[in-house]
Design a protein around this motif. Structure first.
Motif, PDB file in Angstrom:
ATOM      1  N   ILE A 150       0.835  -1.206   0.000  1.00  0.00           N
ATOM      2  CA  ILE A 150       0.000   0.000   0.000  1.00  0.00           C
ATOM      3  C   ILE A 150       0.870   1.258   0.000  1.00  0.00           C
ATOM      4  O   ILE A 150       0.626   2.205  -0.754  1.00  0.00           O
ATOM      5  N   LEU A 151       1.902   1.263   0.830  1.00  0.00           N
ATOM      6  CA  LEU A 151       2.786   2.431   0.925  1.00  0.00           C
ATOM      7  C   LEU A 151       3.508   2.672  -0.398  1.00  0.00           C
ATOM      8  O   LEU A 151       3.665   3.822  -0.830  1.00  0.00           O
ATOM      9  N   LYS A 152       3.945   1.599  -1.051  1.00  0.00           N
ATOM     10  CA  LYS A 152       4.620   1.733  -2.344  1.00  0.00           C
ATOM     11  C   LYS A 152       3.666   2.298  -3.396  1.00  0.00           C
ATOM     12  O   LYS A 152       4.020   3.206  -4.150  1.00  0.00           O
ATOM     13  N   GLU A 153       2.456   1.777  -3.432  1.00  0.00           N
ATOM     14  CA  GLU A 153       1.468   2.219  -4.416  1.00  0.00           C
ATOM     15  C   GLU A 153       1.134   3.702  -4.245  1.00  0.00           C
ATOM     16  O   GLU A 153       0.916   4.412  -5.227  1.00  0.00           O
ATOM     17  N   ARG A 154       1.097   4.161  -2.990  1.00  0.00           N
ATOM     18  CA  ARG A 154       0.685   5.536  -2.721  1.00  0.00           C
ATOM     19  C   ARG A 154       1.862   6.493  -2.535  1.00  0.00           C
ATOM     20  O   ARG A 154       1.677   7.677  -2.274  1.00  0.00           O
ATOM     21  N   GLY A 155       3.069   5.969  -2.687  1.00  0.00           N
ATOM     22  CA  GLY A 155       4.253   6.812  -2.584  1.00  0.00           C
ATOM     23  C   GLY A 155       4.433   7.439  -1.219  1.00  0.00           C
ATOM     24  O   GLY A 155       4.877   8.589  -1.098  1.00  0.00           O
ATOM     25  N   LEU A 156       4.151   6.683  -0.159  1.00  0.00           N
ATOM     26  CA  LEU A 156       4.208   7.199   1.207  1.00  0.00           C
ATOM     27  C   LEU A 156       5.521   6.820   1.894  1.00  0.00           C
ATOM     28  O   LEU A 156       6.091   5.755   1.630  1.00  0.00           O
ATOM     29  N   ARG A 157       5.964   7.697   2.787  1.00  0.00           N
ATOM     30  CA  ARG A 157       7.182   7.467   3.574  1.00  0.00           C
ATOM     31  C   ARG A 157       6.782   7.281   5.042  1.00  0.00           C
ATOM     32  O   ARG A 157       6.267   8.218   5.669  1.00  0.00           O
ATOM     33  N   PRO A 158       7.019   6.105   5.605  1.00  0.00           N
ATOM     34  CA  PRO A 158       6.510   5.836   6.947  1.00  0.00           C
ATOM     35  C   PRO A 158       7.465   6.190   8.085  1.00  0.00           C
ATOM     36  O   PRO A 158       8.688   6.062   7.962  1.00  0.00           O
ATOM     37  N   CYS A 192      12.755  -5.186   8.932  1.00  0.00           N
ATOM     38  CA  CYS A 192      13.362  -5.621   7.661  1.00  0.00           C
ATOM     39  C   CYS A 192      12.349  -5.634   6.521  1.00  0.00           C
ATOM     40  O   CYS A 192      12.718  -5.538   5.348  1.00  0.00           O
ATOM     41  N   GLU A 193      11.053  -5.740   6.851  1.00  0.00           N
ATOM     42  CA  GLU A 193      10.006  -5.743   5.820  1.00  0.00           C
ATOM     43  C   GLU A 193       9.908  -4.388   5.108  1.00  0.00           C
ATOM     44  O   GLU A 193       9.384  -4.292   3.999  1.00  0.00           O
ATOM     45  N   PHE A 194      10.425  -3.327   5.764  1.00  0.00           N
ATOM     46  CA  PHE A 194      10.238  -1.961   5.259  1.00  0.00           C
ATOM     47  C   PHE A 194      11.522  -1.362   4.682  1.00  0.00           C
ATOM     48  O   PHE A 194      11.584  -0.163   4.438  1.00  0.00           O
ATOM     49  N   VAL A 195      12.541  -2.184   4.466  1.00  0.00           N
ATOM     50  CA  VAL A 195      13.854  -1.652   4.077  1.00  0.00           C
ATOM     51  C   VAL A 195      13.840  -0.929   2.726  1.00  0.00           C
ATOM     52  O   VAL A 195      14.644  -0.033   2.488  1.00  0.00           O
ATOM     53  N   GLU A 196      12.929  -1.309   1.843  1.00  0.00           N
ATOM     54  CA  GLU A 196      12.911  -0.704   0.509  1.00  0.00           C
ATOM     55  C   GLU A 196      12.225   0.666   0.484  1.00  0.00           C
ATOM     56  O   GLU A 196      12.255   1.350  -0.543  1.00  0.00           O
ATOM     57  N   LEU A 197      11.640   1.065   1.583  1.00  0.00           N
ATOM     58  CA  LEU A 197      10.883   2.318   1.633  1.00  0.00           C
ATOM     59  C   LEU A 197      11.736   3.463   2.169  1.00  0.00           C
ATOM     60  O   LEU A 197      12.519   3.277   3.104  1.00  0.00           O
ATOM     61  N   GLU A 198      11.539   4.652   1.601  1.00  0.00           N
ATOM     62  CA  GLU A 198      12.171   5.852   2.157  1.00  0.00           C
ATOM     63  C   GLU A 198      11.447   6.250   3.438  1.00  0.00           C
ATOM     64  O   GLU A 198      10.227   6.144   3.519  1.00  0.00           O
ATOM     65  N   LYS A 199      12.216   6.724   4.419  1.00  0.00           N
ATOM     66  CA  LYS A 199      11.604   7.053   5.696  1.00  0.00           C
ATOM     67  C   LYS A 199      11.895   8.479   6.160  1.00  0.00           C
ATOM     68  O   LYS A 199      11.382   8.903   7.204  1.00  0.00           O
TER      69      LYS A 199
END
Length: 268
Positions: free
Chosen positions: A89-97, A107-114
């Motif tokens: 969902i975060l990838k689809e919506r371009g969100l930074r958590p 480790c599940e979120f490593v590909e996301l910018e924070k």
């Protein structure tokens, strides 16, 4: 409540894990008597099965390894848990958590910018639910033009190591109240989440049954989506659950073994 829940064919089964398959306790916990063989028989029957859990203290692989240590035979794809779903969902919506989750699943979120977060993801952070960390989440949300909170499940409490303790829903509710917002729930009892599990099973809501020990998230959440909800008297079940003011299970069983026996009798 009656055995009318068996009148329609059951073509898919959703099972909670903790409190249905095994009891969380000291060490690795213990399998609930009869659950290992019941799960094996259910899988062997050819009925599609998914383990539907709000577990956010471990990855799918870690959950599978823990269950295998108790004798359950399964693979990663048998598990449906919220972390991979919220990442999509975060990838689809371009969100930074900004994350307040267990260190075990970061480790599940490593590909996301924070950096400069645009949302908060709240999971079962256990000991990380400190005064300091909750206040940091509060300030992070209030600094956003449009505060956005994702809650990985919305359970009120659960049983851990033999004791009842607050679940992520209680912390999400505090932040909702403080910020004047509504969290987006990814996990039980979210209809979107149950819908994704049904899609994975390849069945309709009317063809499925959910078995759980949580009267609200498991049974009530499933029934709100048109899925039959069965409550088991294990895990965090209490006798008061049988008189819940709004949720009336389609059936109440002592154990998963009883449920599986009844389902398999209808297949003969």
């Amino acid at each position: 409540m009656s055995r009318n829940w068996l009148e329609r064919p059951i073509e898919g089964v959703l099972l909670d894990i903790t409190g249905v398959l095994y009891e969380s306790g000291t060490g690795n916990g213990t399998a609930i008597p009869g659950s290992v063989e019941a799960f094996k028989r259910l899988k062997a029957s050819g009925i599609p099965v998914r383990l539907v859990t709000n577990e956010t203290c471990a990855t799918r692989s870690a959950i599978v390894n823990k269950l295998r240590s108790h004798g359950f035979e399964l693979v990663d794809s048998d598990i449906c848990n919220p972390a991979p779903v919220v990442v999509s969902i975060l990838k689809e919506r371009g969100l930074r958590p900004h994350l307040l989750v267990s260190p075990e699943i970061e480790c599940e979120f490593v590909e996301l910018e924070k950096d400069n977060p645009t949302c908060v993801v709240l999971g079962d952070a256990d000991e990380e639910f400190s005064f300091q960390n909750m206040n940091l989440v509060l300030r992070t949300l209030l600094a956003m033009k449009e505060p956005l909170l994702f809650s990985l499940g919305k359970g009120r409490y659960y049983k851990h190591k033999g004791q009842i303790q607050l679940d992520v829903g209680a912390y999400a509710a505090a932040l909702e109240f403080a910020c004047g917002i509504n969290a987006e729930v990814v996990g039980k009892p979210s209809p979107h989440y149950f819908g994704a599990v049904l899609q994975a099973l390849g069945v309709t809501a009317s063809e499925a049954v959910m078995v759980g020990d949580d009267i609200v998230s498991d049974v009530g959440g499933a029934q709100a989506c048109g899925i039959r909800g069965v409550l088991v008297r294990t895990g965090k079940y209490t006798p008061n659950d049988e008189n819940h003011p709004t949720v009336k299970p389609d059936f109440i069983a002592d154990t998963l073994e009883e449920v599986v026996n009844l389902i398999l009798k209808t297949r003969k």
